[in-house]
Design an enzyme around this catalytic site. Structure first.
Site, PDB file in Angstrom:
ATOM      1  N   LYS A 116       0.817  -1.218   0.000  1.00 11.84           N
ATOM      2  CA  LYS A 116       0.000   0.000   0.000  1.00 11.84           C
ATOM      3  C   LYS A 116       0.854   1.273   0.000  1.00 11.84           C
ATOM      4  O   LYS A 116       0.460   2.272  -0.591  1.00 11.84           O
ATOM      5  CB  LYS A 116      -0.965  -0.008   1.197  1.00 11.84           C
ATOM      6  CG  LYS A 116      -2.078  -1.057   1.053  1.00 11.84           C
ATOM      7  CD  LYS A 116      -3.074  -0.927   2.184  1.00 11.84           C
ATOM      8  CE  LYS A 116      -3.865  -2.193   2.422  1.00 11.84           C
ATOM      9  NZ  LYS A 116      -4.864  -2.529   1.440  1.00 11.84           N
ATOM     10  N   GLU A 200      -2.922   7.143   7.918  1.00  6.68           N
ATOM     11  CA  GLU A 200      -3.553   8.142   7.049  1.00  6.68           C
ATOM     12  C   GLU A 200      -4.816   8.674   7.706  1.00  6.68           C
ATOM     13  O   GLU A 200      -5.293   8.119   8.698  1.00  6.68           O
ATOM     14  CB  GLU A 200      -3.814   7.578   5.641  1.00  6.68           C
ATOM     15  CG  GLU A 200      -4.814   6.468   5.572  1.00  6.68           C
ATOM     16  CD  GLU A 200      -4.963   5.863   4.171  1.00  6.68           C
ATOM     17  OE1 GLU A 200      -4.089   6.018   3.298  1.00  6.68           O
ATOM     18  OE2 GLU A 200      -5.992   5.193   3.960  1.00  6.68           O
ATOM     19  N   HIS A 235     -15.069  -4.539   6.866  1.00  2.00           N
ATOM     20  CA  HIS A 235     -14.326  -4.070   5.684  1.00  2.00           C
ATOM     21  C   HIS A 235     -14.401  -5.049   4.516  1.00  2.00           C
ATOM     22  O   HIS A 235     -13.583  -4.995   3.618  1.00  2.00           O
ATOM     23  CB  HIS A 235     -12.853  -3.773   6.007  1.00  2.00           C
ATOM     24  CG  HIS A 235     -12.676  -2.754   7.093  1.00  2.00           C
ATOM     25  ND1 HIS A 235     -13.168  -1.476   7.000  1.00  2.00           N
ATOM     26  CD2 HIS A 235     -12.063  -2.827   8.292  1.00  2.00           C
ATOM     27  CE1 HIS A 235     -12.858  -0.818   8.097  1.00  2.00           C
ATOM     28  NE2 HIS A 235     -12.199  -1.604   8.898  1.00  2.00           N
ATOM     29  N   ARG A 291      -6.359  -8.128 -10.319  1.00  2.00           N
ATOM     30  CA  ARG A 291      -7.012  -9.417 -10.634  1.00  2.00           C
ATOM     31  C   ARG A 291      -8.466  -9.140 -10.977  1.00  2.00           C
ATOM     32  O   ARG A 291      -8.922  -8.013 -10.864  1.00  2.00           O
ATOM     33  CB  ARG A 291      -6.962 -10.312  -9.398  1.00  2.00           C
ATOM     34  CG  ARG A 291      -7.554  -9.569  -8.195  1.00  2.00           C
ATOM     35  CD  ARG A 291      -7.857 -10.444  -7.015  1.00  2.00           C
ATOM     36  NE  ARG A 291      -8.041  -9.683  -5.794  1.00  2.00           N
ATOM     37  CZ  ARG A 291      -9.179  -9.158  -5.384  1.00  2.00           C
ATOM     38  NH1 ARG A 291     -10.282  -9.289  -6.108  1.00  2.00           N
ATOM     39  NH2 ARG A 291      -9.256  -8.476  -4.256  1.00  2.00           N
TER      40      ARG A 291
HETATM   41  P1  ADP Z   1      -7.874  -4.240   2.096  1.00  2.06           P
HETATM   42  O1  ADP Z   1      -6.691  -4.276   1.174  1.00  2.06           O
HETATM   43  O2  ADP Z   1      -7.646  -4.961   3.378  1.00  2.06           O
HETATM   44  O3  ADP Z   1      -9.157  -4.610   1.423  1.00  2.06           O
HETATM   45  P2  ADP Z   1      -8.391  -1.392   1.737  1.00  2.06           P
HETATM   46  O4  ADP Z   1      -7.289  -0.417   1.840  1.00  2.06           O
HETATM   47  O5  ADP Z   1      -8.863  -1.760   0.365  1.00  2.06           O
HETATM   48  O6  ADP Z   1      -8.000  -2.717   2.548  1.00  2.06           O
HETATM   49  O7  ADP Z   1      -9.621  -0.889   2.568  1.00  2.06           O
HETATM   50  C1  ADP Z   1     -10.783  -1.672   2.774  1.00  2.06           C
HETATM   51  C2  ADP Z   1     -11.875  -0.850   3.426  1.00  2.06           C
HETATM   52  O8  ADP Z   1     -11.382  -0.241   4.644  1.00  2.06           O
HETATM   53  C3  ADP Z   1     -12.357   0.325   2.607  1.00  2.06           C
HETATM   54  O9  ADP Z   1     -13.352  -0.042   1.671  1.00  2.06           O
HETATM   55  C4  ADP Z   1     -12.906   1.240   3.702  1.00  2.06           C
HETATM   56  O10 ADP Z   1     -14.155   0.780   4.155  1.00  2.06           O
HETATM   57  C5  ADP Z   1     -11.919   1.047   4.843  1.00  2.06           C
HETATM   58  N1  ADP Z   1     -10.836   2.072   4.819  1.00  2.06           N
HETATM   59  C6  ADP Z   1      -9.572   1.929   4.376  1.00  2.06           C
HETATM   60  N2  ADP Z   1      -8.878   3.087   4.503  1.00  2.06           N
HETATM   61  C7  ADP Z   1      -9.715   3.996   5.037  1.00  2.06           C
HETATM   62  C8  ADP Z   1      -9.620   5.400   5.404  1.00  2.06           C
HETATM   63  N3  ADP Z   1      -8.488   6.081   5.251  1.00  2.06           N
HETATM   64  N4  ADP Z   1     -10.718   6.004   5.908  1.00  2.06           N
HETATM   65  C9  ADP Z   1     -11.874   5.312   6.070  1.00  2.06           C
HETATM   66  N5  ADP Z   1     -12.032   4.025   5.763  1.00  2.06           N
HETATM   67  C10 ADP Z   1     -10.975   3.357   5.250  1.00  2.06           C
END
Ligand code: ADP
Length: 498
Positions: A116, A200, A235, A291
């Site tokens: 990330k 963040e 999530h 993917r």
């Molecule tokens: P993963 O790779 O584990 O799926 P992501 O970075 O794609 O993680 O985030 C998954 C979910 O987590 C997002 O759809 C959101 O709901 C929540 N999320 C991630 N980062 C943030 C953020 N900075 N603020 C609010 N929610 C977040």
């Protein structure tokens, strides 16, 4: 075009990929663990090969074994589906070394996007908006705390190697920061073997909006519109729709352009997804999935583009025949993930034998499933039974069809997320398209109440069947299956009604 593709996956996605292969006249090879000997997808394939021990590490994650099978079976390509080895750079590089084409991007791109911190840096450089935060992994707590104060609480501590919603923690006050960093580091180290975390800004009510992209090996990139995936538990997505209810042509052009830029910057090829969080009129890059996604069918429904076949054609070296102007969004599609889980018990998994099964059908209904009557859902893998997708000319029509299809869908023997989706279809905020990633938490009480109502309604439907064609034994089985979702108090209430 390829002669034979090995599908390094199982369940509904293995079948979906084989469907694409069959339409392209490509032979298919399936792999299966001991737990999947009787799984439907193994019979869809032209050939099948045993992986043995059902534990994921020894079967669907066993790179050496899968590569050996690909070579021995004469497969010239491997489709990884989603999950398992789909975003594993070591697997991609093993394919590259052995001269087998992986249907997906290069190992290098998978590596960069799987991290990330790296992906955020690349996107920032490309001019794609990112969420404010620490530019690198947290090494110095004091420095991290300074940055957190600057961006303002709440913040979120995230594992750089994270995935599947694991390894992130929201922090509302400075006092909690150190503990959150330490605990996320430890979760990250256990789950991903990499303890790097970053911080963040935490957006409190964002929408999750993602863009599908297609890129060929000659550098042509298009986006295939948007999907909204804000309805999540822990999530993880449960229900997705396309397009997003808030999408306008202008916003789609703007976000789509960012998505294309993101894919171009990293030299992407294949099908991919750029995920954004949308908040207060602004959108930010979240991550890229290198993917095919679980929710790809809703994009296929509204654009009439077969994403699996496009993936295969791109991997075979063909140039995209679709230009951006060929992507025309038409109508609306919704996907409900039907999992073997009890939605009234915090979505706890409920694998087991399916003792009764009747799938929905009719206009605008698509069911991507890997199960059948008397099939036993194994305990080793995820709990997904199927994906129910409905399409309509408008959002309202796709919702009406989803309501109908959910009512037609009968699964006995295991508890499923069907009552949850029925409750969502009745939720006023959902109907108005008022969504955000904490939708389920915020509406939990109302959704739970509604789930109890729909279960009661189902019981009443069962009792109406009494006078028609069903034998009493069958009715008793259905009503006890339906009633088993409910708490004891509720069951007593129902028993009185019966
Ligand atoms: P993963 O790779 O584990 O799926 P992501 O970075 O794609 O993680 O985030 C998954 C979910 O987590 C997002 O759809 C959101 O709901 C929540 N999320 C991630 N980062 C943030 C953020 N900075 N603020 C609010 N929610 C977040």
């Amino acid at each position: 075009m390829f002669d034979k593709i090995l599908i390094a996956n199982r369940g509904e996605i293995a079948i979906r990929i084989m469907r694409g292969c069959k339409e392209l006249d490509v032979k298919t090879a399936a792999v299966y663990s001991d737990a999947d000997k009787t799984s439907l997808y193994t019979n869809y394939a032209d050939e099948k090969y045993a992986l043995g021990n059902p534990s994921p590490a020894k079967s669907y994650l066993n790179i050496d074994k899968i590569i050996d099978i690909a070579i021995d079976s004469g497969s010239d390509a491997i489709h990884p589906g989603y999950g398992f080895l789909a975003e594993n750079p070591a697997f991609a590089s093993a394919c590259e070394k052995n001269g087998i084409k992986l249907i997906g991007p290069t190992s290098n791109v998978i590596q960069e996007m799987g991290d990330k911190i790296t992906s955020k840096k690349l996107m920032k450089k490309a001019g794609v908006p990112v969420i404010e935060g620490t530019p690198d992994g947290v090494t110095d707590i004091k420095e991290a705390s300074k940055i957190a104060n600057k961006i303002g609480y709440p913040v979120i501590v995230k594992a750089s190697a994270g995935g599947g919603g694991i390894g992130m923690r929201a922090v509302y006050e400075e006092d909690e920061l150190i503990r959150a960093i330490e605990s996320t580091q430890s979760v990250a180290s256990t789950n991903f073997g990499d303890s790097t975390v970053f911080i963040e800004k935490y957006l409190e009510r964002p929408r999750h909006i993602e863009f599908q992209v297609l890129a060929d090996e000659s550098g042509n990139v298009i986006h295939v519109a948007d999907r909204e995936c804000s309805i999540q538990r822990r999530h993880q997505k449960l229900l997705e729709e396309a397009p997003s209810p808030i999408m306008t042509d202008e916003l789609r052009n703007q976000m789509g352009e960012s998505a294309v830029k993101a894919a171009e910057t990293i030299g992407y090829s294949g099908a991919g997804t750029i995920e954004f969080l949308y908040d207060n009129g602004m959108y930010y890059f979240l991550e890229m999935n290198t993917r095919i996604q679980v929710e790809h069918p809703i994009t296929e429904m509204i654009t009439n583009i077969d994403l699996i076949k496009e993936q295969i054609k791109i991997a075979a070296g063909r140039e995209l025949t679709l230009g951006q102007e060929d992507v025309v969004v038409n109508g609306h599609a919704i996907e409900c993930r039907i999992n073997a889980e009890n939605p009234l018990a915090d979505f706890s998994p409920d694998p087991g034998k399916i003792t009764g099964y009747r799938s929905p059908g009719g206009p605008g209904v698509r069911l991507d499933s890997g199960v059948y009557m008397n099939y036993t859902i194994p305990t080793f893998y995820d709990s997904m039974i199927s994906k129910l997708i409905t399409y309509g000319r408008s959002r309202n029509e796709s919702i009406a069809r989803m309501k109908r299809a959910l009512n037609e869908y009968i699964i006995l023997g295991v508890k499923t997320t069907i009552p949850f989706h029925k409750a969502i279809m009745k939720n006023e905020n959902f109907l108005q398209g008022d969504l955000h990633t904490h939708f389920i938490d915020e509406h939990k009480k109302g959704i739970d109440k509604e789930m109890e109502n729909v279960i009661l309604e189902d019981l009443e439907r069962v009792s109406r069947l009494k006078s028609t064609f069903m034998p009493a034994k069958k009715i008793a089985a259905i009503s006890s299956a339906v009633g088993s979702y409910l708490t004891n108090a509720k069951t007593q209430q129902i028993n009185k009604k019966r």
